[in-house]
Design a protein around this motif. Sequence first.
Motif, short mmCIF file in Angstrom:
data_model
loop_
_atom_site.label_atom_id
_atom_site.label_comp_id
_atom_site.label_asym_id
_atom_site.label_seq_id
_atom_site.Cartn_x
_atom_site.Cartn_y
_atom_site.Cartn_z
N ALA A 84 41.04 63.36 71.18
CA ALA A 84 39.45 63.08 70.70
C ALA A 84 38.85 62.36 71.99
CB ALA A 84 39.54 62.51 69.40
N THR B 243 39.42 71.45 64.61
CA THR B 243 38.02 71.56 63.80
C THR B 243 38.05 70.79 62.34
OG1 THR B 243 38.93 73.52 62.82
CG2 THR B 243 37.50 73.83 64.66
N PRO C 256 37.05 66.06 65.59
CA PRO C 256 35.67 65.39 65.47
C PRO C 256 35.57 64.21 64.78
CG PRO C 256 35.90 67.93 64.82
CD PRO C 256 37.16 67.52 64.83
N GLN C 257 36.17 63.96 63.87
CA GLN C 257 36.08 62.81 63.09
C GLN C 257 36.76 61.64 63.92
OE1 GLN C 257 39.18 62.40 60.08
NE2 GLN C 257 38.02 60.91 58.95
#
Length: 558
Positions: free
Chosen positions: A63, A85, A89-90
């Motif tokens: 990330a 996905t 992203p978090q």
Amino acid sequence: MTHVGREQEVPALTPSPARTPAAVLAVRAGLAALAAAVLFLCYWRQSQAVPLSSDGSSNVLQAWAMLHGNLLLHNWWVSDVSFYTTELPQYMLIAALTGLGPWVVHAAAAMTYTLLVLLAAVLAKGHVQGGAGWARALLAAGLMLSPQLGATSILLLSPDHTGTAVPLLVIWLLIDRARPCRLGGTTPPDPPARTWYVPVLVGLLFTVTMVGDSIILLTGIIPLVLVGAGRAVTGLIRRGKRDASGWYELSLAGAAAAAGVVGSFGPRVMAALGGYRQSPVGTDTDLSQLQHGSWVTLQGFLELFGANVFDPSFFGTRPALEVVFVAVHLSGAILAIWALGAGLARIFRRGELIVPVFAVAIVANLGAYMISTHAQDLLGAREMAAVLPLGAVLAGRLLGDRIAAWTRAARRWFVPVLSVLTAGYLAALGFGAAQAPVPAQSEPLASWLAAHGLTRGLASYWQANSTTVASRGRVVVSAVAPDVRGHLLPYLWESDVSSYDPVRHYANFVVADGPSVWPGMQQSAQLTFGRPARTYQVDGYTILVWNTNVLAELDRPA
């Protein structure tokens, strides 16, 4: 007129519901936000009671790379699950706000589990209003409310499939809220005109989710295909005609099937675009260990619901308070099993599609885990983590109304029992939040390396990325493993290939001979790089240091 997903007929003339005052809505929103904040805080605290390992650290580094421009994770080899996905992203969002460090995983785990509890409550409630609706929602949320300490590493740490249940429940909220019927009218349902977009969105969301985690095949895609197509065909045979509800369910099944096929090409597409390369998904089975696998699956199921009474420590070393919590949670596990049986009995019955699909999803997940090579110990229960939210929603949908009725009919004895169980779950939630936080797995090692100016080196998998994240990026350690000759080479699992480039980087140490280190690491290091200039003993590890760039002499995979 018969409504899709309902077992009762709705009168032709349905009065418009009274609008809820804005002040009441504001109060409800405020209470929901407060509840979410309290849950997040409790789960965050409990997550910190387990040390972060290289698994979650790897996702943090991925990330971080995406956050700094490497959106496709060029040069990265990921594991057999990318979480590209789902959680990545978090993690990007949290890292952007807080920086690089172990806290990213703990905050993300707490956020994910809070979302799961809230989504399960909303999905269990469905369209039912009043006391019965609240009973459904509270039962579903209650079953998930207080993860036991033994399940913290499964439910409240690294991704490990738990977070994939979030988009799964979102997909089902879409399906459940967009029912193909016209309330208060006499015209028949018209899915093509009113809900044509639902199968399209369902297929898209399933595809996107599968790119991140193919476990969605077992927890969502295959169950929807089997139940949706099976009920449509059964309805055609029984009634001799094709109705709108049958076509709608068949279209959802078709969208899910298409998503399964398209999503399976996700890793190849990413590699073709110059992005990450993914290791093959492990699908090995071991039927010779079926008896052991069945026993581990049963214990794993109970562990997810906080009720593993078969744990050897239950009557031994476990504190008395935890024994009480396990006994209290056993009631929730029994309700989940009851709901599962009731859901399986409704597979071909006209009514809510979500009930049989969730029941089949639980059975598919449990069955696949039982015969897989993952069913060796309780840690492997992460492979079936979605069983918890699926079972909670199923229990809320099928048993919430009954509990509300029992509360009214048997108030004298049932309300005290329910109050005791509720108090037990809340106490278990507080007990988990009260646990003392522990440092990341490699934090002492990372601190020593940084203090002694050793900023880039090599180690086995469990000391590599975890040390990098524990040091907040001040020390970069890349994973290596010995080949058949005993020489070290890059370990292409959750690793950035560019970190082994001797032109771009200078590394001069190897972490050897310590907890969870590959056997013979010190011998392999000396065989590959020669005799070290200095040797240190730190926190159970042996640190070998050279005066040259060891990356230049590192073997490369064939």
